[in-house]
Design a protein around this motif. Structure first.
Motif, PDB file in Angstrom:
ATOM      1  N   LEU A  74     -19.636  -0.512 -49.750  1.00 51.80           N
ATOM      2  CA  LEU A  74     -20.447   0.688 -49.924  1.00 51.80           C
ATOM      3  C   LEU A  74     -21.373   0.577 -51.131  1.00 51.80           C
ATOM      4  O   LEU A  74     -20.981   0.027 -52.161  1.00 51.80           O
ATOM      5  N   TYR A  75     -22.564   1.156 -50.992  1.00 56.18           N
ATOM      6  CA  TYR A  75     -23.369   1.469 -52.163  1.00 56.18           C
ATOM      7  C   TYR A  75     -22.825   2.810 -52.661  1.00 56.18           C
ATOM      8  O   TYR A  75     -22.620   3.735 -51.876  1.00 56.18           O
ATOM      9  N   ASN A  76     -22.598   2.933 -53.965  1.00 53.24           N
ATOM     10  CA  ASN A  76     -22.013   4.144 -54.547  1.00 53.24           C
ATOM     11  C   ASN A  76     -22.846   4.587 -55.743  1.00 53.24           C
ATOM     12  O   ASN A  76     -22.886   3.900 -56.760  1.00 53.24           O
ATOM     13  N   GLY A  77     -23.501   5.731 -55.642  1.00 53.14           N
ATOM     14  CA  GLY A  77     -24.248   6.302 -56.763  1.00 53.14           C
ATOM     15  C   GLY A  77     -23.405   7.361 -57.450  1.00 53.14           C
ATOM     16  O   GLY A  77     -23.135   8.406 -56.869  1.00 53.14           O
ATOM     17  N   VAL A  78     -22.943   7.070 -58.661  1.00 48.76           N
ATOM     18  CA  VAL A  78     -22.074   7.988 -59.402  1.00 48.76           C
ATOM     19  C   VAL A  78     -22.639   8.225 -60.800  1.00 48.76           C
ATOM     20  O   VAL A  78     -23.739   7.809 -61.109  1.00 48.76           O
ATOM     21  N   GLY A  79     -21.856   8.866 -61.651  1.00 46.27           N
ATOM     22  CA  GLY A  79     -22.261   9.149 -63.023  1.00 46.27           C
ATOM     23  C   GLY A  79     -21.836  10.541 -63.423  1.00 46.27           C
ATOM     24  O   GLY A  79     -20.912  11.117 -62.846  1.00 46.27           O
ATOM     25  N   SER A  80     -22.528  11.094 -64.405  1.00 42.79           N
ATOM     26  CA  SER A  80     -22.198  12.450 -64.863  1.00 42.79           C
ATOM     27  C   SER A  80     -23.375  13.017 -65.655  1.00 42.79           C
ATOM     28  O   SER A  80     -24.320  12.303 -65.994  1.00 42.79           O
ATOM     29  N   LYS A  81     -23.283  14.320 -65.926  1.00 45.89           N
ATOM     30  CA  LYS A  81     -24.257  15.010 -66.765  1.00 45.89           C
ATOM     31  C   LYS A  81     -23.566  15.395 -68.064  1.00 45.89           C
ATOM     32  O   LYS A  81     -22.368  15.646 -68.076  1.00 45.89           O
ATOM     33  N   ALA A  82     -24.336  15.486 -69.142  1.00 44.81           N
ATOM     34  CA  ALA A  82     -23.786  15.936 -70.426  1.00 44.81           C
ATOM     35  C   ALA A  82     -23.662  17.458 -70.401  1.00 44.81           C
ATOM     36  O   ALA A  82     -24.558  18.148 -69.915  1.00 44.81           O
ATOM     37  N   LYS A  83     -22.545  17.976 -70.924  1.00 44.62           N
ATOM     38  CA  LYS A  83     -22.342  19.432 -70.972  1.00 44.62           C
ATOM     39  C   LYS A  83     -23.248  20.092 -71.997  1.00 44.62           C
ATOM     40  O   LYS A  83     -23.806  21.155 -71.760  1.00 44.62           O
ATOM     41  N   ASP A  84     -23.385  19.458 -73.150  1.00 44.67           N
ATOM     42  CA  ASP A  84     -24.066  20.104 -74.276  1.00 44.67           C
ATOM     43  C   ASP A  84     -25.558  19.808 -74.379  1.00 44.67           C
ATOM     44  O   ASP A  84     -26.268  20.468 -75.110  1.00 44.67           O
ATOM     45  N   VAL A  85     -26.027  18.768 -73.659  1.00 48.21           N
ATOM     46  CA  VAL A  85     -27.437  18.393 -73.740  1.00 48.21           C
ATOM     47  C   VAL A  85     -28.048  18.548 -72.348  1.00 48.21           C
ATOM     48  O   VAL A  85     -27.712  17.797 -71.437  1.00 48.21           O
ATOM     49  N   ASN A  86     -28.928  19.517 -72.183  1.00 51.87           N
ATOM     50  CA  ASN A  86     -29.566  19.730 -70.879  1.00 51.87           C
ATOM     51  C   ASN A  86     -30.391  18.513 -70.486  1.00 51.87           C
ATOM     52  O   ASN A  86     -31.023  17.872 -71.322  1.00 51.87           O
ATOM     53  N   ASP A  87     -30.373  18.205 -69.216  1.00 50.22           N
ATOM     54  CA  ASP A  87     -31.176  17.128 -68.621  1.00 50.22           C
ATOM     55  C   ASP A  87     -30.745  15.719 -69.036  1.00 50.22           C
ATOM     56  O   ASP A  87     -31.471  14.765 -68.763  1.00 50.22           O
ATOM     57  N   LEU A  88     -29.589  15.533 -69.692  1.00 49.97           N
ATOM     58  CA  LEU A  88     -29.099  14.195 -70.015  1.00 49.97           C
ATOM     59  C   LEU A  88     -28.084  13.780 -68.951  1.00 49.97           C
ATOM     60  O   LEU A  88     -27.104  14.481 -68.714  1.00 49.97           O
TER      61      LEU A  88
END
Length: 194
Positions: A74-88
């Motif tokens: 599989l190709y798997n696109g994952v990751g996360s967003k920062a809670k305290d910094v918008n758009d990071l």
């Protein structure tokens, strides 16, 4: 490292055993494709979930009328967003190889569990429209354990759901310190067996 090598050896020997059993089974090996939505996050830090995509191919190898094994690529696109910094965001692209051992609870419903080996192909920190390569901070290999289920609505066409819990930290050591952070991914999608 020894556990990882042992896990790979067990997976490969199980796959070889499964192929032998499939030859003896009256049900043929079936190939298929699958794709869907990833909702991923990283443990150990101030992160929140991020949406991504997965897709690839699989081989469904019956061991008996109730058990089977399903290796996938599989190709798997994952990751996360920062809670305290918008758009990071951190965007991680992997080629993942899950080996799922399946139990057919009902004729069209299966439950599954197994290891997933993932190889990093791209990693980026993204803030607004600026992207920076994150390869110096993220390990090239990830290992997780998957648990899931699927239901084939009509012959060959089904819906799937799986949760993959990361076992190893994805960040590289920095100044002798290992930051905590494991990939956790919930997947929901569609599958089609030829």
């Amino acid at each position: 490292m020894k556990k990882l090598i042992l896990g790979i050896a067990i997976s490969l020997s199980s796959l070889a055993y499964a192929q032998e059993k499939a030859k003896e089974s009256s049900s043929p090996v079936r190939f298929g494709v699958k794709a869907g939505l990833n909702i991923s996050s990283t443990t150990g830090g101030d992160s929140k979930a991020k949406a991504g995509f997965y897709g690839g191919a699989f081989a469904n190898i019956p061991l008996s009328s109730q058990f089977g094994v399903q290796p996938e690529v599989l190709y798997n696109g994952v990751g996360s967003k920062a809670k305290d910094v918008n758009d990071l965001k951190i965007n991680l692209d992997y080629i993942s190889v899950p080996v799922m051992f399946q139990y057919n609870a009902l004729p069209n419903l299966y439950l599954e569990a197994g290891p997933q080996f993932s190889f990093l192909v791209n990693s980026k920190f993204k803030y607004q429209s600026v992207s920076v390569d994150a390869k110096d901070f993220v390990k090239g290999f990830d290992f997780g354990i998957g648990l899931g289920a699927g239901y084939y609505i009509v012959d060959g066409f089904g819906v799937t759901a799986r949760f993959v819990a990361g076992v190893v930290d994805i960040t590289k050591k920095s100044n002798g310190v290992q930051e905590e952070g494991k990939n956790n991914v919930f997947q929901i999608g569609l599958a089609y067996k030829f």
